[in-house]
Design an enzyme around this catalytic site. Structure first.
Site, PDB file in Angstrom:
ATOM      1  N   ASP A 113       0.832  -1.202   0.000  1.00  0.00           N
ATOM      2  CA  ASP A 113       0.000   0.000   0.000  1.00  0.00           C
ATOM      3  C   ASP A 113       0.872   1.261   0.000  1.00  0.00           C
ATOM      4  O   ASP A 113       2.052   1.235  -0.392  1.00  0.00           O
ATOM      5  CB  ASP A 113      -0.969  -0.050   1.182  1.00  0.00           C
ATOM      6  CG  ASP A 113      -2.278   0.671   0.902  1.00  0.00           C
ATOM      7  OD1 ASP A 113      -2.315   1.910   0.993  1.00  0.00           O
ATOM      8  OD2 ASP A 113      -3.281  -0.007   0.598  1.00  0.00           O
ATOM      9  N   ASP A 165      -6.703   4.325  -6.061  1.00  0.00           N
ATOM     10  CA  ASP A 165      -7.455   5.064  -5.056  1.00  0.00           C
ATOM     11  C   ASP A 165      -7.759   6.471  -5.553  1.00  0.00           C
ATOM     12  O   ASP A 165      -7.103   6.980  -6.474  1.00  0.00           O
ATOM     13  CB  ASP A 165      -6.651   5.109  -3.750  1.00  0.00           C
ATOM     14  CG  ASP A 165      -7.532   5.196  -2.515  1.00  0.00           C
ATOM     15  OD1 ASP A 165      -8.724   5.520  -2.647  1.00  0.00           O
ATOM     16  OD2 ASP A 165      -7.014   4.961  -1.411  1.00  0.00           O
ATOM     17  N   ASP A 207     -13.652   1.659   3.744  1.00  0.00           N
ATOM     18  CA  ASP A 207     -12.492   1.671   4.627  1.00  0.00           C
ATOM     19  C   ASP A 207     -12.822   1.073   5.992  1.00  0.00           C
ATOM     20  O   ASP A 207     -11.918   0.778   6.778  1.00  0.00           O
ATOM     21  CB  ASP A 207     -11.981   3.101   4.819  1.00  0.00           C
ATOM     22  CG  ASP A 207     -11.163   3.596   3.632  1.00  0.00           C
ATOM     23  OD1 ASP A 207     -10.773   2.774   2.787  1.00  0.00           O
ATOM     24  OD2 ASP A 207     -10.925   4.815   3.545  1.00  0.00           O
TER      25      ASP A 207
END
Length: 701
Positions: A341, A453, A521
């Site tokens: 990430d 994202d 999330d």
């Protein structure tokens, strides 16, 4: 294949799917008018339905209002317009003149032009093979030499719902970390608009609605639904009149944003698909899921891999040694895709800097990414990276070189959210830079997966160098689509997950270019039951990312058992997101066991038919069931969220099974008759206590 027929005598078209019918016609003045939507009818039967134009009964109401196939601004109809235009001389009213139509391979195009101004309008209809979904869209073309046409509103379709004594609407609402909360409520009279003005699909609503007469249940009743395939700003408006009529119109755009058509330009709207089903909300959902699997997702036959994501374990504190250790642990659990990430690039030691600088941080990875990627591949896993291509930090090399590349107005503050600004992908140079950066990254390091994202909505959405700044709202989203399409074409093995601060970009438009979506999330398993319930009303489990993360949960700080967390996540595309280096051996052993179980049931979960047996509540028991496409296997998930008062366990009635068949529990060996499971149900055998869960595997004998 759908059947589409034109009757020249009545100037009407009939679209017949496997189980439904849809019809439109031309009025005496050439305007397209809705006729019928519902159970299948033959052309002869449709003749009994064709309406006659009604005469006015007063000067204030047109009796034909609410029947327009694409409600246009103009004349004496005051229904919510789907099409509003302003021509170069200021005229706004549209007057239709029919030109022609063509029917080809399950597709209908009906072409019109304005009676005076240089505008051509095409209404498009398509029925994807094997579905009852009708895709609709609109094309507008400026075919004259002079002056722009302002597009105030250009919806993709108006859906006219048959007159019923009452109406109820189903939709989802929410916010960050609380997306996709299902609401069912009466349809208000007048106009009600759902939408996003944020430049993304949004967390607060999602571009679909379901409508029924208020009597439909999960298993019974007629449901009319519509879903928009668009990932930018959007709006869907229901209009209910005192006469009992109800329409749904929807498309891209928002109030106050008015792009222009210049001579030679064509504007094609996104698909706004409609679906009629008679079998309750469950049948509607299963039909949408089948449509997504067959006609939306790029690789529908694939099984999505079990992934590990490093975010919770490391945050921005990314190092090559740390990622190697996580990768070894993940591989030992049976993980198939390792995703690194945020924090691997540029000056990215926090959220304040580095976005836009898509080069490897050599302090963290002295040899680049090749050693880590090689290690991951050597462990038998694919390798993925988190990226956020549409954003830039003011503290970055990119912004210092190109401050004009962000959305901005000359005399306005550049508002920051998360210390970020939004890059203007409507600019060809910016979109070109983004593609080149990602293409080089994927190609150089052999990246298998991108978590794409998008962590903030638009603000100061200006483009000072362009004479038609409002077009950026549409062109930005189209550029995102184009970059994804080009990346996939250049790297056929690349797979992509769509993310926008969680579930802020979930729709059929982005699903056509990605393989899965990040649902929220919020990975709290109790909240996820509610979020996944709302998501699954339209979208399939095959694309629903769901993670098992650390305890207590980092968003809600709630503690739930590892078993419960796994079972909730196994109802979608299973992922692991915790700091597995710190997990005790007993948790690692349980994770290995559950990942192996998930791989065994994955074909049924990801490609099976969903039956919602009991909806999630704040307490009590919820249950859902997947049945394989061939009917040979079923998987049942049962959850007890909380138990305020002691009650004896009750049977859970199953669905979607063959009454005449028998089914064996793969764990206990017990055999049941299908009829008994459908009529009476089974006792799931939940463990005692709160947050209890069980997975039951059934095989048809």
């Amino acid at each position: 294949m759908a059947e589409i027929a034109f009757d020249a005598g009545t100037r009407s078209w009939l679209i017949r799917t496997a189980a439904t019918g849809y019809a439109l016609r031309l009025t005496e003045d050439d305007a397209p008018s809705h006729v019928y939507w519902g159970p299948a009818l033959t052309p002869d039967q449709l003749a009994d339905v064709l309406p006659r134009t009604k005469e006015r009964w007063d000067a204030f109401n047109d009796p034909n209002e609410g029947l327009d196939e694409l409600a246009a601004d103009g004349g004496t109809r005051y229904w919510t317009p789907a099409l509003q235009l302003r021509f170069a001389d200021g005229t706004r009213a549209l007057e239709w003149r029919y030109l022609d139509h063509d029917i080809d391979d399950g597709m209908l195009r009906v072409r019109f032009r304005d009676r005076h101004y240089p505008l051509r309008i095409t209404l498009g209809y398509r029925v994807p093979a094997g579905t009852d979904v009708i895709e609709r869209w609109t094309e507008l073309t400026h075919d004259g030499p002079d002056g722009p046409i302002e597009v105030i509103r250009a919806d993709s379709a108006t859906w006219v719902v048959p007159v019923r004594p009452d109406y109820r609407i189903s939709h989802v609402t929410g916010r960050w970390a609380a997306e996709s909360q299902l609401l069912r409520e009466p349809v208000p009279h007048g106009e009600t608009t759902f939408g996003s003005r944020r430049g993304i699909t949004g967390h607060h609503a999602n571009p679909w609605v379901m409508l029924d007469d208020g009597e439909a249940t999960e298993r019974h009743g007629e449901v009319y639904s519509a879903a928009l395939a668009w990932s930018g700003s959007w709006r869907i408006t229901t209009t209910r009149s005192s006469t009992g009529r109800l329409t749904v119109t929807g498309g891209f755009g928002q109030d106050g944003v008015v792009p222009r058509l210049n001579p030679g330009d064509t504007l094609t709207t996104p698909v706004f698909a409609g679906l009629y089903t008679d079998g309750g909300f469950g049948a509607a959902s299963r039909a949408w899921h089948a449509y997504a699997l067959r006609h939306v997702l790029p690789h529908p036959d694939e099984l999505r891999p079990v992934l590990y994501n490093s975010w919770e374990a490391t945050g921005f504190d990314v190092t090559e040694a740390g990622q190697r250790e996580l990768a070894k642990k993940a591989a030992a659990l049976g993980v198939e895709l390792f995703v690194m990430d945020d924090g691997w690039f540029g000056a990215r030691d926090g959220d304040h800097a580095g976005l836009g600088d898509w080069h490897v941080n050599r302090d963290k990875f002295p040899g680049g990414l090749e050693p880590l990627v090689g290690e991951v591949h050597g462990l038998g896993m694919k390798f993925g990276l988190w990226v956020e291509p549409e954003m830039v930090n003011p503290d970055s090399e990119l912004y210092r070189a190109h401050p004009d590349w962000v959305l901005h107005y000359p005399q306005r503050t550049r508002s920051e959210l998360r210390r970020q600004l939004v890059l203007n992908f409507a600019r060809p140079d910016v979109a070109g830079w983004a593609f080149d950066s990602l293409d080089a990254l994927v190609g150089e390091y052999g990246i298998d997966f991108l978590k794409w994202d998008m962590n903030r909505p638009f603000s100061e959405a200006g483009w000072p160098d362009d004479g038609d700044q409002d077009r950026l709202w549409v062109e930005h989203t189209r550029a995102v689509y184009g970059i994804m399409d080009r990346l996939r074409a250049a790297h056929p093995g690349l797979r992509i997950e769509a993310c926008s601060g969680g579930g802020g970009r979930i729709d059929f438009g982005v699903m056509a270019r990605t393989d899965q979506v990040w649902t929220s999330d919020n990975t709290d398993s109790l909240d996820r039951l509610v979020i996944q319930h709302g998501y699954g009303q339209v979208y399939p489990a095959r694309a629903m990312s769901a993670w098992v993360t650390d305890d207590p949960n980092f968003v809600t700080h709630r503690s739930t058992p590892l078993r419960f967390r796994f079972h909730v996540a196994m109802a979608g595309v299973l992922g692991i997101g915790g700091d597995i280096v710190e997990w005790p051996e007993e948790d690692l052993a349980y994770a290995r066991e559950q990942i192996a179980l998930y791989k065994e049931i994955r074909p049924v979960v990801q490609h099976g038919r969903l039956h919602r047996l009991l909806p999630p509540d704040t307490d009590g028991v919820s249950a859902l069931q997947y049945v394989a496409a061939d009917g040979e296997r079923a998987v049942v998930f049962v959850f007890r969220q909380a138990a305020h008062f002691h009650t004896h366990e009750r049977p859970v009635r199953l669905d979607g099974l063959a009454p005449s068949a028998r089914y064996r529990d793969d764990d206990t060996g017990q055999v049941w008759h299908g009829a008994a499971l459908l009529a009476h149900g089974l006792f799931p055998g939940l463990p005692d206590g709160d947050f209890a869960s069980v997975v039951i595997r059934l095989t048809k004998l």
